[in-house]
Design a protein around this motif. Structure first.
Motif, short mmCIF file in Angstrom:
data_model
loop_
_atom_site.label_atom_id
_atom_site.label_comp_id
_atom_site.label_asym_id
_atom_site.label_seq_id
_atom_site.Cartn_x
_atom_site.Cartn_y
_atom_site.Cartn_z
N LEU A 242 0.69 -1.30 -0.51
CA LEU A 242 -0.47 -0.38 -0.31
C LEU A 242 0.94 1.29 -0.27
O LEU A 242 0.40 2.48 -0.13
CB LEU A 242 -1.30 0.00 1.57
CG LEU A 242 -2.23 -0.88 1.53
CD1 LEU A 242 -3.01 -0.31 2.48
CD2 LEU A 242 -3.06 -0.46 -0.63
N ASP A 243 1.55 1.14 0.49
CA ASP A 243 2.72 2.45 0.60
C ASP A 243 3.51 3.09 -0.23
O ASP A 243 3.30 3.90 -1.10
CB ASP A 243 4.60 2.13 1.07
CG ASP A 243 4.34 2.49 2.39
OD1 ASP A 243 2.99 2.38 3.28
OD2 ASP A 243 4.99 1.71 3.15
N ASN A 244 3.30 1.95 -2.14
CA ASN A 244 3.12 2.84 -2.84
C ASN A 244 2.92 2.21 -4.40
O ASN A 244 2.73 1.94 -4.98
CB ASN A 244 4.56 1.37 -3.39
CG ASN A 244 5.95 1.45 -2.67
OD1 ASN A 244 6.44 2.64 -2.87
ND2 ASN A 244 6.50 0.54 -1.81
N CYS A 245 0.89 1.76 -3.82
CA CYS A 245 -0.16 1.88 -4.25
C CYS A 245 -0.86 3.84 -4.37
O CYS A 245 -1.52 4.14 -3.31
CB CYS A 245 -1.16 1.47 -3.91
SG CYS A 245 -2.64 1.20 -4.55
N ASN A 246 -0.77 3.85 -5.61
CA ASN A 246 -2.12 4.95 -5.16
C ASN A 246 -3.35 5.02 -6.28
O ASN A 246 -4.05 5.76 -6.30
CB ASN A 246 -1.06 6.16 -6.38
CG ASN A 246 -0.92 6.28 -7.71
OD1 ASN A 246 -1.63 5.11 -8.03
ND2 ASN A 246 -0.54 6.36 -8.94
N GLY A 247 -3.98 3.87 -5.91
CA GLY A 247 -4.72 3.63 -7.33
C GLY A 247 -5.80 3.79 -7.86
O GLY A 247 -6.58 3.85 -8.57
N CYS A 248 -3.99 3.96 -8.65
CA CYS A 248 -4.33 3.84 -10.95
C CYS A 248 -5.37 3.45 -10.86
O CYS A 248 -5.44 3.35 -12.40
CB CYS A 248 -2.55 4.82 -11.02
SG CYS A 248 -2.23 2.96 -11.19
N ALA A 249 -5.38 1.88 -10.88
CA ALA A 249 -5.88 1.11 -11.20
C ALA A 249 -5.31 0.32 -12.61
O ALA A 249 -5.45 -0.35 -13.43
CB ALA A 249 -7.39 1.33 -11.48
N ARG A 250 -3.61 0.33 -13.17
CA ARG A 250 -3.79 0.19 -13.93
C ARG A 250 -2.74 -1.65 -13.87
O ARG A 250 -3.36 -1.97 -14.64
CB ARG A 250 -2.11 0.81 -13.99
CG ARG A 250 -2.13 2.36 -14.76
CD ARG A 250 -0.59 2.22 -14.91
NE ARG A 250 -0.41 4.00 -15.65
CZ ARG A 250 0.18 4.99 -15.99
NH1 ARG A 250 1.73 3.74 -15.04
NH2 ARG A 250 0.13 6.30 -15.53
N CYS A 251 -2.93 -2.04 -12.81
CA CYS A 251 -3.03 -3.23 -12.89
C CYS A 251 -4.13 -4.55 -12.76
O CYS A 251 -4.24 -4.87 -14.16
CB CYS A 251 -2.38 -3.30 -11.69
SG CYS A 251 -3.45 -2.49 -10.52
N PHE A 252 -4.72 -2.99 -11.95
CA PHE A 252 -6.31 -3.57 -12.39
C PHE A 252 -6.74 -3.55 -14.23
O PHE A 252 -7.03 -4.79 -14.03
CB PHE A 252 -7.38 -2.97 -11.91
CG PHE A 252 -8.94 -2.58 -12.05
CD1 PHE A 252 -9.61 -3.94 -11.18
CD2 PHE A 252 -9.77 -1.84 -13.37
CE1 PHE A 252 -10.63 -4.23 -11.62
CE2 PHE A 252 -11.06 -2.53 -13.46
CZ PHE A 252 -11.52 -3.57 -12.77
N ALA A 253 -6.30 -3.16 -15.09
CA ALA A 253 -6.95 -2.98 -16.41
C ALA A 253 -6.32 -4.80 -17.20
O ALA A 253 -6.71 -4.64 -17.87
CB ALA A 253 -6.82 -1.49 -16.87
N ASP A 254 -4.46 -4.24 -16.79
CA ASP A 254 -4.17 -5.25 -17.38
C ASP A 254 -3.98 -6.50 -17.05
O ASP A 254 -3.59 -7.62 -17.55
CB ASP A 254 -2.65 -4.86 -17.01
CG ASP A 254 -2.00 -3.43 -18.51
OD1 ASP A 254 -3.17 -3.02 -18.68
OD2 ASP A 254 -1.01 -3.16 -18.31
N CYS A 255 -4.41 -6.60 -15.32
CA CYS A 255 -4.24 -7.90 -15.18
C CYS A 255 -5.42 -9.34 -15.92
O CYS A 255 -6.98 -8.75 -16.06
CB CYS A 255 -5.08 -8.14 -13.44
SG CYS A 255 -4.61 -9.82 -12.87
#
Ligand code: HEM
Ligand code: SF4
Ligand code: SF4
Lengths: 527, 176
Positions: free
Chosen positions: A302-315
């Motif tokens: 979480l310290d390095n997650c800004n919630g941009c959702a790129r991982c969500f889009a590409d998984c």
């Protein structure tokens, strides 16, 4: 470190299949290779089958005595395009069975049945059962002698179950003609079962994201044209009207659907039940019965997650969900991984904006990472191996555990780094390698469209071409970066690609036209 | 040139796929009966007689029952199994005991047999028992010529004269 033997990787069947597929690559090209679109081709066949089915149904007489004659009239084209629609209906259904069988065989050969794929595997089996039932039921509707034979055999099969014990077959033998009420039930089945199948197909693709349910247009049209040509060249023929006092001497069996009947003639009804149950049970047990090596799941930091959702889009497996923030950082959302659904491919790591090696800190951490190799390990490896390069030009080669073995390229002037999926590579690592002393960076993925994790190779190509975030920055000289598509077994092609890439890099001694300055780690934290 | 070769190869592969579909959608043909055979299907769905006769309840028994249950007769619901024997040219080809369906054994007896027989003229004798004693009191005899591929269905319908022979060809005299 995980021992190499327990690492996931292609098995022997997958490699044999890849050899067959590579022949098709020559004819179709990698992107259009039908082996890589079998599921989508299945959907395509299904839609053709639905469209023609509706067309036929509109001109179909739903009574037992009238059904065959209404179809005979279609074959005389008294119903527009009747003969063609009937043939296309049958052949698209047959093609669906063929394509599904190949799809199943391919997924099995690639050991795609366990863990995060278990759901797709099991629902696939449901689809398969519904498909066979739908098609066999379709053969009853013309109510010709083929229909009579198939229906009788099916009733005899179910009558082997103690609940029926011989009651079902009476619908076909204990009268001079089947009743219209019973016939209506058969029609209902042939509409209901395909609908149930569609529901199962929908469920089947719920855990892949985004599911590719339509084939590339060139393939879709190619297959449609082939089926249409077949429908014209070999129209289908009705058998004489059903006659319950007769068994036809020879039955023109559609082996795609009706193979259980001849099988039952061999094994007996009980034997067929045992064989069918054993076959389905064996397939259904595969996810538990065999040990398929599995990579550990990704974890969110979480310290390095800004919630941009790129991982969500590409998984590619829908393993990431975006949820409300659970810490006090000022972002609306955060990523969360469902470990049960996670393939451990690292595609999300490659997508995360925090995965840049230019960040300061002893250990590099990112928003979403694999336990092994982590993004920090990758940077360490890159720094160590690129720093040890000698001579010129120096090349860093990134490869994929599932594609051509990149480790074999390692020598004084070539550093190699293998990833669980090439798309774990954040494009910033390419730039970092160039700044850390490499003259060129070679990125080797699997053949086009052949990603073990469905979409990794395509995502990476888009990122490197700066068509998808995170992009390879435009300031990076493109002649120093080479993307090659080489599967396992293509090691010679990989070596040749490296040689030609190296030959094209600026000669040693010439002023470095596009050399980037050494890396400077930024203090700024992403997110 | 290379493109033409590729398209040609694609065309060949599509054609091979279509040819395989076309072929296996009707071939190889299947012969459901051995050559020169006819088929006798025995199919029945008949409730046997009650296994036990009704018995008149005594006054004491009736008094023990709830007022709404005081039926004067006690009729056990269990039925007798239905037995069928089929003889062809003097030898037995089927001898079936079909138990009544249901947990309390009060349902109909269902049976089905598929009996391929060499085509030709046969003497057929079917007998059926449906009472508790197993008396074969229903008998049907016929001499029939069954051509290859013909189906004869043996059924039982008490309302239509007992043992039925469906699709039977016109009766013949005894075989010469
Ligand atoms: C009519 C039948 C079927 C259709 C139309 C169909 C369709 C599809 C589609 C569209 C996908 C997604 C492909 C992608 O986007 O990468 C897929 C994936 C999959 N299918 Fe099927 N399928 C069928 C039957 C089956 C059967 C019978 C099995 C095996 C039992 C099966 C096993 C799988 C597996 C394991 C995946 C996941 C692949 C992966 O994880 O990469 N399917 N299917
Ligand atoms: S910052 Fe990284 S982990 Fe967080 S949502 Fe974006 S890509 Fe996912
Ligand atoms: S490792 Fe792969 S499957 Fe797992 S969350 Fe990341 S992208 Fe999705």
């Amino acid at each position: 470190m995980i021992a190499a033997a327990s690492l996931p990787g292609p098995g022997r069947a997958a490699l044999a299949l890849a050899r067959v597929e590579s022949l098709f690559d020559r004819a179709f090209g990698e992107r259009l290779n039908p082996w890589r679109h079998l599921g989508a081709l299945g959907f395509h066949c299904f839609w053709i089958c639905c469209a023609t089915g509706i067309w036929i149904y509109a001109g179909f007489d739903t009574s037992a005595v009238g059904a065959r004659e209404s179809l005979a009239a279609m074959d005389r084209n008294e119903w527009p395009l009747g003969a063609f629609a009937r043939a296309l209906h049958r052949y698209s259904a047959d093609a669906l069975v063929a394509v599904t069988a190949l799809h199943l065989a391919r997924e099995a050969a690639r050991r795609h049945y366990a863990a995060f794929r278990r759901f797709a595997w099991l629902t696939g089996l449901v689809v398969l059962a519904a498909l066979l039932a739908s098609g066999i039921g379709g053969y009853w509707l013309p109510w010709d002698q083929l229909a009579q034979w198939s229906l009788t055999a099916t009733m005899e099969w179910f009558d082997a179950l103690p609940v029926f014990a011989g009651a079902l077959v009476r619908n076909v033998v204990a009268a001079d003609q089947v009743s219209d009420r019973f016939f209506s039930l058969l029609i209902f089945l042939h509409i209901g079962l395909p609908l149930a199948m569609l529901a199962a197909m929908w469920a089947h693709v719920q855990r892949v994201s985004p599911a590719r349910t339509s084939p590339p247009p060139a393939l879709a049209w190619g297959l449609a044209a082939a089926l249409a040509a077949l429908s014209v060249a070999k129209p289908i023929a009705l058998m004489p009207a059903a006659d319950l006092g007769l068994v036809p001497a020879r039955i023109p069996v559609d082996w795609f659907f009706l193979f259980p009947h001849p099988l039952m003639a061999r094994l007996g009804p009980e034997g067929l039940w045992i064989a069918a149950a054993a076959a389905f049970a064996a397939l259904a047990a595969l996810p538990w019965a065999t040990r398929v090596p599995r990579a550990p799941a990704a974890r969110v930091n979480l310290d390095n997650c800004n919630g941009c959702a790129r991982c969500f889009a590409d998984c590619p497996y829908g393993a990431v969900v975006m949820v409300a923030r659970s810490d006090r950082r000022p972002h609306a959302r955060q990523a969360r991984v469902d470990p049960a659904l996670c393939a451990g491919c690292g595609i999300c790591t490659g997508a995360c904006p925090s995965s840049t090696p230019f960040r300061s800190g002893e250990a590099l951490a990112t928003g979403i990472d694999l336990p092994s190799p982590s993004i920090g390990e990758l940077r360490e490896r890159l720094e160590a191996r690129a720093g040890a390069l000698e001579g010129a030009p120096r090349v860093v080669a990134f490869g994929c555990r599932w594609g051509a073995a990149v480790a074999a390229l390692a020598d004084r002037g070539t550093a190699t780094i293998e990833l669980p999926c090439a798309a774990m590579l954040p494009p910033s690592f390419v730039e970092y390698a160039l700044r850390a002393g490499a003259d060129g960076v070679l990125v080797a993925t699997c053949r086009e469209g052949d990603c073990e994790f469905r979409t990794g190779e395509a995502l990476l190509a888009e990122r490197l071409a700066a068509r998808r975030v995170p992009v390879l920055r435009p300031t990076v000289p493109r002649e120093r970066v080479r993307l090659v598509h080489v599967g396992r077994g293509d090691e010679d092609a990989l070596r040749a690609a490296l040689d030609s890439f190296r030959a094209g890099l600026p000669r040693p001694g010439t002023p470095p036209a596009h050399r980037l300055p050494p890396p400077k780690r930024q203090e700024k934290r992403h997110g | 040139m290379k493109r033409a070769l590729r398209l040609g190869a694609q065309a060949v592969l599509y054609a091979a796929f279509a040819a395989a579909l076309g072929y296996f959608s009707t071939s190889p043909a299947f012969e459901p009966l051995p050559a020169g055979h006819a088929l006798i299907r025995l199919s029945l769905n008949h409730a046997g007689q009650r296994k036990f006769e009704c018995r008149t309840r005594t006054a004491a028994e009736l008094a023990k029952l709830a007022p709404n249950m005081r039926a004067p007769e006690d009729c056990p619901r269990e039925r007798a199994p239905v037995r069928v024997k089929v003889e062809l040219d003097g030898s037995s080809v089927a001898d079936i005991v079909a138990p009544p369906a249901g947990l309390s054994r009060d349902g109909a007896s269902v049976a089905y047999r598929r009996l391929p027989v060499p085509a030709g003229t046969h003497r057929l004798r079917v007998s059926l028992a449906d009472d508790a004693a197993g008396t074969f009191d229903r008998v049907r005899e016929a001499t029939l010529r069954l051509d290859p591929g013909r189906v004869l269905v043996i059924d039982f319908e008490p309302g239509q004269g007992g043992i039925l022979l469906r699709h039977a060809p016109p009766a013949e005299g005894p075989p010469k």
